[in-house]
Write a protein that holds these residues in place. Structure first.
Motif, PDB file in Angstrom:
ATOM      1  N   LYS A  26       4.018  -7.499   6.194  1.00  0.00           N
ATOM      2  CA  LYS A  26       4.233  -7.606   7.646  1.00  0.00           C
ATOM      3  C   LYS A  26       4.068  -6.245   8.320  1.00  0.00           C
ATOM      4  CE  LYS A  26       7.213 -11.166   9.428  1.00  0.00           C
ATOM      5  NZ  LYS A  26       8.593 -11.633   9.549  1.00  0.00           N
ATOM      6  N   GLU A  27       4.650  -5.257   7.666  1.00  0.00           N
ATOM      7  CA  GLU A  27       4.603  -3.906   8.210  1.00  0.00           C
ATOM      8  C   GLU A  27       3.147  -3.397   8.229  1.00  0.00           C
ATOM      9  OE1 GLU A  27       6.658  -2.255   9.789  1.00  0.00           O
ATOM     10  OE2 GLU A  27       5.750  -0.264   9.774  1.00  0.00           O
ATOM     11  N   GLN A  31       0.760  -2.202  11.327  1.00  0.00           N
ATOM     12  CA  GLN A  31       0.077  -0.901  11.390  1.00  0.00           C
ATOM     13  C   GLN A  31      -1.445  -1.059  11.472  1.00  0.00           C
ATOM     14  OE1 GLN A  31       1.374   1.070   7.843  1.00  0.00           O
ATOM     15  NE2 GLN A  31       3.502   1.133   8.473  1.00  0.00           N
ATOM     16  N   GLY A  32      -1.919  -2.284  11.705  1.00  0.00           N
ATOM     17  CA  GLY A  32      -3.367  -2.470  11.854  1.00  0.00           C
ATOM     18  C   GLY A  32      -4.059  -2.906  10.581  1.00  0.00           C
ATOM     19  N   GLY A  33      -3.321  -3.458   9.647  1.00  0.00           N
ATOM     20  CA  GLY A  33      -3.933  -3.936   8.403  1.00  0.00           C
ATOM     21  C   GLY A  33      -4.591  -5.289   8.569  1.00  0.00           C
ATOM     22  N   TYR A  34      -5.054  -5.848   7.471  1.00  0.00           N
ATOM     23  CA  TYR A  34      -5.758  -7.122   7.478  1.00  0.00           C
ATOM     24  C   TYR A  34      -4.815  -8.279   7.802  1.00  0.00           C
ATOM     25  CZ  TYR A  34      -8.342 -11.179   5.846  1.00  0.00           C
ATOM     26  OH  TYR A  34      -8.955 -12.399   5.769  1.00  0.00           O
ATOM     27  N   THR A  61     -20.315 -11.014   8.044  1.00  0.00           N
ATOM     28  CA  THR A  61     -20.118  -9.653   8.557  1.00  0.00           C
ATOM     29  C   THR A  61     -18.975  -9.593   9.588  1.00  0.00           C
ATOM     30  OG1 THR A  61     -21.218  -7.757   9.563  1.00  0.00           O
ATOM     31  CG2 THR A  61     -21.892  -9.895  10.385  1.00  0.00           C
ATOM     32  N   GLY A  62     -18.195  -8.529   9.517  1.00  0.00           N
ATOM     33  CA  GLY A  62     -17.117  -8.323  10.483  1.00  0.00           C
ATOM     34  C   GLY A  62     -15.971  -9.312  10.346  1.00  0.00           C
ATOM     35  N   ALA A  63     -15.743  -9.817   9.126  1.00  0.00           N
ATOM     36  CA  ALA A  63     -14.642 -10.770   8.917  1.00  0.00           C
ATOM     37  C   ALA A  63     -13.391 -10.070   8.400  1.00  0.00           C
ATOM     38  CB  ALA A  63     -15.070 -11.866   7.944  1.00  0.00           C
ATOM     39  N   GLY A  64     -13.500  -8.773   8.132  1.00  0.00           N
ATOM     40  CA  GLY A  64     -12.324  -8.030   7.689  1.00  0.00           C
ATOM     41  C   GLY A  64     -12.266  -7.786   6.183  1.00  0.00           C
ATOM     42  N   LYS A  65     -13.395  -7.908   5.497  1.00  0.00           N
ATOM     43  CA  LYS A  65     -13.382  -7.722   4.034  1.00  0.00           C
ATOM     44  C   LYS A  65     -12.976  -6.294   3.651  1.00  0.00           C
ATOM     45  CE  LYS A  65     -17.727  -9.023   3.624  1.00  0.00           C
ATOM     46  NZ  LYS A  65     -17.999  -9.352   5.047  1.00  0.00           N
ATOM     47  N   THR A  66     -13.596  -5.331   4.320  1.00  0.00           N
ATOM     48  CA  THR A  66     -13.271  -3.937   4.001  1.00  0.00           C
ATOM     49  C   THR A  66     -11.826  -3.637   4.401  1.00  0.00           C
ATOM     50  OG1 THR A  66     -15.575  -3.334   4.309  1.00  0.00           O
ATOM     51  CG2 THR A  66     -13.990  -1.546   4.372  1.00  0.00           C
ATOM     52  N   LYS A  67     -11.416  -4.176   5.531  1.00  0.00           N
ATOM     53  CA  LYS A  67     -10.039  -3.990   5.990  1.00  0.00           C
ATOM     54  C   LYS A  67      -9.048  -4.604   4.984  1.00  0.00           C
ATOM     55  CE  LYS A  67      -8.553  -2.690   9.645  1.00  0.00           C
ATOM     56  NZ  LYS A  67      -8.096  -1.368  10.014  1.00  0.00           N
ATOM     57  N   PHE A  68      -9.399  -5.756   4.429  1.00  0.00           N
ATOM     58  CA  PHE A  68      -8.542  -6.413   3.440  1.00  0.00           C
ATOM     59  C   PHE A  68      -8.419  -5.538   2.186  1.00  0.00           C
ATOM     60  CE2 PHE A  68      -7.847 -10.662   0.937  1.00  0.00           C
ATOM     61  CZ  PHE A  68      -6.480 -10.409   0.895  1.00  0.00           C
ATOM     62  N   GLU A 200      -9.062 -17.276  13.472  1.00  0.00           N
ATOM     63  CA  GLU A 200      -9.172 -17.946  14.769  1.00  0.00           C
ATOM     64  C   GLU A 200      -7.784 -18.151  15.373  1.00  0.00           C
ATOM     65  OE1 GLU A 200     -12.149 -21.099  15.147  1.00  0.00           O
ATOM     66  OE2 GLU A 200     -12.449 -21.001  12.974  1.00  0.00           O
ATOM     67  N   GLY A 201      -7.756 -18.719  16.563  1.00  0.00           N
ATOM     68  CA  GLY A 201      -6.502 -19.147  17.207  1.00  0.00           C
ATOM     69  C   GLY A 201      -5.444 -18.054  17.318  1.00  0.00           C
ATOM     70  N   GLU A 202      -4.210 -18.453  16.959  1.00  0.00           N
ATOM     71  CA  GLU A 202      -3.061 -17.563  17.112  1.00  0.00           C
ATOM     72  C   GLU A 202      -3.259 -16.205  16.436  1.00  0.00           C
ATOM     73  OE1 GLU A 202      -0.139 -17.218  18.813  1.00  0.00           O
ATOM     74  OE2 GLU A 202      -1.150 -18.882  19.816  1.00  0.00           O
ATOM     75  N   GLN A 203      -3.846 -16.266  15.233  1.00  0.00           N
ATOM     76  CA  GLN A 203      -4.008 -15.002  14.500  1.00  0.00           C
ATOM     77  C   GLN A 203      -4.969 -14.058  15.198  1.00  0.00           C
ATOM     78  OE1 GLN A 203      -4.346 -17.886  11.994  1.00  0.00           O
ATOM     79  NE2 GLN A 203      -3.780 -16.812  10.122  1.00  0.00           N
ATOM     80  N   LEU A 204      -6.061 -14.648  15.694  1.00  0.00           N
ATOM     81  CA  LEU A 204      -7.041 -13.822  16.396  1.00  0.00           C
ATOM     82  C   LEU A 204      -6.391 -13.210  17.643  1.00  0.00           C
ATOM     83  CD1 LEU A 204      -9.842 -12.689  16.663  1.00  0.00           C
ATOM     84  CD2 LEU A 204     -10.568 -14.817  17.759  1.00  0.00           C
ATOM     85  N   LYS A 205      -5.568 -14.023  18.295  1.00  0.00           N
ATOM     86  CA  LYS A 205      -4.876 -13.545  19.492  1.00  0.00           C
ATOM     87  C   LYS A 205      -4.005 -12.325  19.141  1.00  0.00           C
ATOM     88  CE  LYS A 205      -2.220 -15.595  23.162  1.00  0.00           C
ATOM     89  NZ  LYS A 205      -1.661 -16.802  23.762  1.00  0.00           N
ATOM     90  N   LYS A 206      -3.289 -12.453  18.043  1.00  0.00           N
ATOM     91  CA  LYS A 206      -2.438 -11.348  17.595  1.00  0.00           C
ATOM     92  C   LYS A 206      -3.270 -10.118  17.281  1.00  0.00           C
ATOM     93  CE  LYS A 206       1.668 -13.225  15.403  1.00  0.00           C
ATOM     94  NZ  LYS A 206       1.904 -14.012  14.205  1.00  0.00           N
ATOM     95  N   LEU A 207      -4.405 -10.359  16.620  1.00  0.00           N
ATOM     96  CA  LEU A 207      -5.263  -9.228  16.246  1.00  0.00           C
ATOM     97  C   LEU A 207      -5.798  -8.513  17.485  1.00  0.00           C
ATOM     98  CD1 LEU A 207      -6.682  -7.645  13.966  1.00  0.00           C
ATOM     99  CD2 LEU A 207      -8.585  -9.237  14.174  1.00  0.00           C
ATOM    100  N   ILE A 208      -6.226  -9.308  18.478  1.00  0.00           N
ATOM    101  CA  ILE A 208      -6.743  -8.690  19.707  1.00  0.00           C
ATOM    102  C   ILE A 208      -5.637  -7.875  20.374  1.00  0.00           C
ATOM    103  CG2 ILE A 208      -7.692  -9.148  22.015  1.00  0.00           C
ATOM    104  CD1 ILE A 208      -9.091 -11.612  20.861  1.00  0.00           C
ATOM    105  N   HIS A 209      -4.427  -8.449  20.391  1.00  0.00           N
ATOM    106  CA  HIS A 209      -3.289  -7.727  20.963  1.00  0.00           C
ATOM    107  C   HIS A 209      -3.037  -6.412  20.233  1.00  0.00           C
ATOM    108  CE1 HIS A 209      -1.067  -9.314  24.267  1.00  0.00           C
ATOM    109  NE2 HIS A 209      -1.214 -10.568  23.838  1.00  0.00           N
TER     110      HIS A 209
END
Ligand SMILES: Nc1ncnc2c1ncn2[C@@H]1O[C@H](COP(=O)(O)OP(=O)(O)OP(=O)(O)O)[C@@H](O)[C@H]1O
Ligand SMILES: [Mg+2]
Length: 290
Positions: A26-27, A31-34, A61-68, A200-209
């Protein structure tokens, strides 16, 4: 749908017992993790890695693989050595190279270890990015590193190197990407495969935030809808895959803080598309939303 990113006890245990883990997932997200699409993806990745298995992150591409991969490395508190595959990838860029240096005025040959040897000898993670960009004959050099042997005879020093406890491999593949070759079966066979979809959805919203400058909820909702329409169009073959990249979407969100959203989307998404038909399609979509 809200997901609880608290790891179940038995998974938390895998991390704490073996690796002195103290970060909670969660932490790390905070902090901007996957941000995983579901908790199972995270549980399976942690389980496989903690059992010493290699994981292959497979997704567009751009799905967060490197971030994960980075987030897993933080979670396990394991530094990560990286290899970026390309057609030029060779034994030296994987394993290291020999060079002439001086030791007390005497010239000696020194071996400078590359990422594979470094990760093996320090018992840390190895990240192999764009694994299907490499020439088919290159990666089989490390087949022995990737299977139960965890060993390689270093061709530059003739030394037998065995991976230290803690060594782990995370690879990423972007199937369908221009310039990639299908992954060699023997190589693929050595990995646990994890599909990484666009969130998608809620998670994407959180990520954009959490990761863009955008704060207005109504605008964020529009970007979330745009993203899901783009993902759908890609799945129906109406658009090329990169049109739905979350990376591009986040760029558009950032730009739209200053310039009008439509223009932001043109710069970050539309103008990357090759075909006029595709550009028209996205423009129409945007006109109906914004
Ligand atoms: N699920 C996610 N959680 C967190 N960040 C994400 C997620 N999906 C996309 N991103 C963000 O999108 C951007 C691209 O992510 P990343 O570079 O990890 O993608 P990738 O799958 O490795 O892409 P490529 O195949 O092009 O290398 C980053 O800024 C990343 O933070
Ligand atoms: Mg990547």
């Amino acid at each position: 749908m809200n997901i609880n990113y608290e790891l179940p006890e038995n998974i938390q245990h895998l991390l704490t017992e073996n690796k002195n883990q103290t970060n909670t997932f969660k932490e790390l997200i905070r902090q901007g993790g996957y941000m995983p699409p579901n908790i199972d993806l995270l549980i399976d990745a942690i389980t496989a890695l903690s059992m010493g298995k290699n994981i292959l992150l497979k997704g567009p591409t751009g799905a967060g693989k490197t971030k994960f991969a980075e987030t897993l490395s933080n979670l396990f508190k394991q530094p990560m050595f990286s290899v970026n595959c390309s057609v030029d990838l060779d034994a030296e860029s994987l394993l290291g190279f020999k060079t002439l240096t001086y030791q007390q005025e005497k010239q000696i040959i020194e071996f400078i270890p590359g990422p594979v040897i470094n990760a093996m000898t320090t018992g840390t993670f190895l990240y192999i990015d764009e694994v299907n960009m490499a020439k088919p004959e290159t990666l089989p050099l490390i087949n022995g590193v990737l299977d139960y042997r965890r060993t390689i005879t270093n061709p530059f020093t003739n030394e037998v190197v065995t991976a230290k406890e803690g060594f782990g491999v995370i690879a990423a593949i972007n199937e369908g990407y221009i310039g990639t070759v299908p992954l060699n079966e023997a190589l693929k066979n050595r990995f646990i495969v994890l599909e990484i979809p666009y969130i998608e959805g809620e998670q994407l919203k959180k990520l954009i935030h959490s990761s863009t400058k955008l704060t207005n909820d109504a605008t964020i909702d529009l970007f979330v809808r745009l993203s899901s329409d783009l993902i759908q169009a890609v799945s129906q073959g109406k658009l090329s895959e990169d049109a739905a990249s979350i990376r591009a979407l986040l760029d558009a969100c950032d730009l739209s803080m200053v310039i009008p959203p439509k223009r932001a989307i043109t710069r970050a998404i539309v103008d990357k598309l090759d075909e006029d038909r595709e550009k028209e399609f996205v423009k129409n979509l945007v006109d109906t939303l914004f």
